[in-house]
Scaffold this motif. Structure first.
Motif, PDB file in Angstrom:
ATOM      1  N   GLY A 110      -0.830   2.475  -4.114  1.00 50.95           N
ATOM      2  CA  GLY A 110      -0.135   1.192  -4.104  1.00 50.95           C
ATOM      3  C   GLY A 110      -0.961   0.101  -4.747  1.00 50.95           C
ATOM      4  O   GLY A 110      -2.004   0.353  -5.370  1.00 50.95           O
ATOM      5  N   ASP A 111      -0.518  -1.143  -4.559  1.00 48.28           N
ATOM      6  CA  ASP A 111      -1.225  -2.286  -5.138  1.00 48.28           C
ATOM      7  C   ASP A 111      -1.650  -3.281  -4.073  1.00 48.28           C
ATOM      8  O   ASP A 111      -1.716  -4.493  -4.313  1.00 48.28           O
ATOM      9  CB  ASP A 111      -0.354  -2.976  -6.206  1.00 48.28           C
ATOM     10  CG  ASP A 111       1.041  -3.304  -5.697  1.00 48.28           C
ATOM     11  OD1 ASP A 111       1.292  -3.110  -4.488  1.00 48.28           O
ATOM     12  OD2 ASP A 111       1.877  -3.767  -6.492  1.00 48.28           O
ATOM     13  N   ALA A 112      -1.912  -2.761  -2.864  1.00 53.05           N
ATOM     14  CA  ALA A 112      -2.447  -3.582  -1.767  1.00 53.05           C
ATOM     15  C   ALA A 112      -3.362  -2.698  -0.926  1.00 53.05           C
ATOM     16  O   ALA A 112      -3.390  -1.471  -1.076  1.00 53.05           O
ATOM     17  CB  ALA A 112      -1.314  -4.160  -0.926  1.00 53.05           C
ATOM     18  N   ILE A 113      -4.141  -3.313  -0.036  1.00 55.23           N
ATOM     19  CA  ILE A 113      -5.088  -2.584   0.798  1.00 55.23           C
ATOM     20  C   ILE A 113      -4.341  -1.615   1.722  1.00 55.23           C
ATOM     21  O   ILE A 113      -3.388  -1.996   2.413  1.00 55.23           O
ATOM     22  CB  ILE A 113      -5.931  -3.549   1.643  1.00 55.23           C
ATOM     23  CG1 ILE A 113      -6.794  -4.442   0.740  1.00 55.23           C
ATOM     24  CG2 ILE A 113      -6.820  -2.783   2.625  1.00 55.23           C
ATOM     25  CD1 ILE A 113      -7.851  -3.687  -0.030  1.00 55.23           C
ATOM     26  N   PRO A 132       0.841  -1.208   0.000  1.00 50.89           N
ATOM     27  CA  PRO A 132       0.000   0.000   0.000  1.00 50.89           C
ATOM     28  C   PRO A 132       0.873   1.254   0.000  1.00 50.89           C
ATOM     29  O   PRO A 132       2.007   1.246   0.482  1.00 50.89           O
ATOM     30  CB  PRO A 132      -0.785  -0.133   1.301  1.00 50.89           C
ATOM     31  CG  PRO A 132       0.116  -0.918   2.196  1.00 50.89           C
ATOM     32  CD  PRO A 132       0.839  -1.891   1.301  1.00 50.89           C
ATOM     33  N   LYS A 133       0.334   2.345  -0.530  1.00 55.33           N
ATOM     34  CA  LYS A 133       1.071   3.614  -0.544  1.00 55.33           C
ATOM     35  C   LYS A 133       0.082   4.764  -0.409  1.00 55.33           C
ATOM     36  O   LYS A 133      -0.849   4.886  -1.202  1.00 55.33           O
ATOM     37  CB  LYS A 133       1.878   3.758  -1.834  1.00 55.33           C
ATOM     38  CG  LYS A 133       2.760   5.032  -1.859  1.00 55.33           C
ATOM     39  CD  LYS A 133       3.657   5.041  -3.072  1.00 55.33           C
ATOM     40  CE  LYS A 133       4.545   6.290  -3.090  1.00 55.33           C
ATOM     41  NZ  LYS A 133       5.420   6.352  -1.895  1.00 55.33           N
ATOM     42  N   ILE A 134       0.290   5.592   0.618  1.00 55.58           N
ATOM     43  CA  ILE A 134      -0.593   6.734   0.862  1.00 55.58           C
ATOM     44  C   ILE A 134       0.017   7.994   0.266  1.00 55.58           C
ATOM     45  O   ILE A 134       1.195   8.289   0.474  1.00 55.58           O
ATOM     46  CB  ILE A 134      -0.863   6.915   2.376  1.00 55.58           C
ATOM     47  CG1 ILE A 134      -1.904   8.016   2.605  1.00 55.58           C
ATOM     48  CG2 ILE A 134       0.424   7.198   3.139  1.00 55.58           C
ATOM     49  CD1 ILE A 134      -2.389   8.079   4.052  1.00 55.58           C
ATOM     50  N   ASP A 177       1.349   1.884   5.389  1.00 52.84           N
ATOM     51  CA  ASP A 177       2.302   2.130   4.311  1.00 52.84           C
ATOM     52  C   ASP A 177       3.708   1.866   4.857  1.00 52.84           C
ATOM     53  O   ASP A 177       4.168   2.578   5.755  1.00 52.84           O
ATOM     54  CB  ASP A 177       2.178   3.587   3.840  1.00 52.84           C
ATOM     55  CG  ASP A 177       3.118   3.909   2.672  1.00 52.84           C
ATOM     56  OD1 ASP A 177       4.100   3.179   2.467  1.00 52.84           O
ATOM     57  OD2 ASP A 177       2.860   4.914   1.976  1.00 52.84           O
ATOM     58  N   PRO A 178       4.411   0.859   4.374  1.00 49.91           N
ATOM     59  CA  PRO A 178       5.712   0.513   4.954  1.00 49.91           C
ATOM     60  C   PRO A 178       6.772   1.591   4.754  1.00 49.91           C
ATOM     61  O   PRO A 178       7.723   1.661   5.531  1.00 49.91           O
ATOM     62  CB  PRO A 178       6.083  -0.779   4.227  1.00 49.91           C
ATOM     63  CG  PRO A 178       5.335  -0.740   2.946  1.00 49.91           C
ATOM     64  CD  PRO A 178       4.053  -0.037   3.247  1.00 49.91           C
ATOM     65  N   GLU A 179       6.620   2.425   3.755  1.00 53.17           N
ATOM     66  CA  GLU A 179       7.607   3.470   3.504  1.00 53.17           C
ATOM     67  C   GLU A 179       7.241   4.792   4.180  1.00 53.17           C
ATOM     68  O   GLU A 179       8.084   5.675   4.300  1.00 53.17           O
ATOM     69  CB  GLU A 179       7.766   3.689   1.996  1.00 53.17           C
ATOM     70  CG  GLU A 179       8.318   2.474   1.250  1.00 53.17           C
ATOM     71  CD  GLU A 179       8.508   2.765  -0.228  1.00 53.17           C
ATOM     72  OE1 GLU A 179       8.184   3.901  -0.650  1.00 53.17           O
ATOM     73  OE2 GLU A 179       8.972   1.873  -0.948  1.00 53.17           O
TER      74      GLU A 179
END
Length: 350
Positions: free
Chosen positions: A65-68, A35-37, A121-123
């Motif tokens: 992003g390409d995940a929830i 995921p990406k916000i 969002d991991p980043e």
């Protein structure tokens, strides 16, 4: 017969192979994607505001992003309220908003507040949103309230609030009044162009049982666009008639089988002589004895009995002066008689 057995064996083999294939088909799929916000504008400027204005803004964001994407928490700083999005789980490509309500202060100047948005969002687990505003006012005053702290209940007291108007010659203040008769208000212009609102406490006008505190409000009207109505809270805390020194008696390192004593001073805050009429203890192993009385500062001796068992020995000693009383917490630690004694200490010994 042999043919029947062969058919049955074949069917068993097919069932086994089929169940294995089915089990492989039901195996959970491995999660992929991230995921990406992304906020369209992470900074918003409200521009010029008047004191105490309330404004809102919506920060739009998208899951690119390409995940929830999951919004786990929204945290605002002082002066604004942030509302989490109604939908906290966003599919890839989906958008939402975070609504902010900002409450402008009363002081002129530039104000900046931060809002923190937490997500998976991991980043960018923590996103920072910023709001800015320029508070414009034609009138400032300080302090914003009146406090009379620890004053004698029968003594007069005064405090002032100073006003700075953008146009002192045009400034007007009317309908100045206090909510209660124990406050009197006066208003004047000072030599340096400011205005002084003086609030006086009138003890003769106190009729209700105050229980140590009184609250009121001073009100006025002005021709200021920023503050057409002035409301100044007034807080009054009265000084206790008596004081105990130390306020809490701590006795550590005592030895079992040995009597220990400490003195506390009970004094009049007015400096007048008084009588201690009684002393009481909540613990039979802790005694209180009046050793000096009839003066402005009297002495009560606290005695830990030699028969007190080892361990903690706590009590509340009540000192009575007619209808009034003071409570003195006593905390003692008594060691075993066979143990090596340590120095005796008392917090606040004087």
């Amino acid at each position: 017969m042999n043919l029947l057995r062969a058919i049955i064996a074949g069917l068993v083999v097919l069932l086994v192979l089929g169940s294995g294939a089915l089990g492989q088909g039901e195996a959970p799929a491995t999660a992929t994607g991230t995921p990406k916000i992304v906020f369209a504008q992470p900074v918003h400027n409200f521009g010029e505001l008047k004191p105490n204005d309330e404004v809102t803004h919506e920060f739009a964001f998208t899951n690119t992003g390409d995940a929830i994407l999951e919004i786990t928490k929204v945290q605002s700083t002082c002066g604004c309220t942030a509302v989490a999005p109604s939908k906290k789980l966003l599919a890839p490509g989906e958008s939402s908003v975070i609504k902010i309500t900002y409450h402008a202060g009363r002081s002129a100047g530039v104000s900046e507040k931060k809002i923190l948005v937490y997500s998976n969002d991991p980043e960018q687990a923590e996103s920072v949103l910023t709001i800015r505003a320029a508070i414009k006012t034609d009138l400032e005053f300080n302090p914003s309230y009146i406090r009379f702290d620890n004053i004698p209940v029968d003594a007069a007291a005064e405090a002032s609030v100073f006003f700075m108007a953008k146009d002192p010659d045009a400034f007007k203040l009317t309908d100045l009044k206090a909510d209660d008769p124990f406050l009197r208000c006066d208003w004047r212009r000072t030599d340096d162009g400011r205005f002084e609102l003086k609030v006086a406490f009138v003890p003769e006008q106190v009729t209700a049982d105050h229980r140590g505190y009184l609250n009121s409000t001073v009100r006025a009207k002005t021709n200021s666009e920023s503050f057409p109505v002035i409301q100044l809270p007034v807080y009054i805390k009265f000084q206790e008639e008596f004081a105990v020194v130390p306020a809490r008696l701590m006795m550590y390192g005592l030895k079992a089988g040995t009597e220990a004593t400490r003195d506390v001073i009970v004094k009049s805050n007015k400096g007048v002589a008084f009588q201690i009429t009684a002393v009481e203890s909540s613990n039979p192993f802790v005694r209180a004895e009046v050793v000096r009385n009839g003066e402005a500062a009297n002495v009560v001796k606290i005695v830990i009995d030699a028969k007190a068992p080892a361990g903690l020995c706590n009590a509340t000693v009540t000192v009575r002066m007619g209808a009034r009383h003071m409570a003195v917490p006593v905390r003692a630690r008594i060691g075993d008689a066979a143990a090596t004694p340590t120095p005796i200490g008392s917090a606040g010994d004087r």
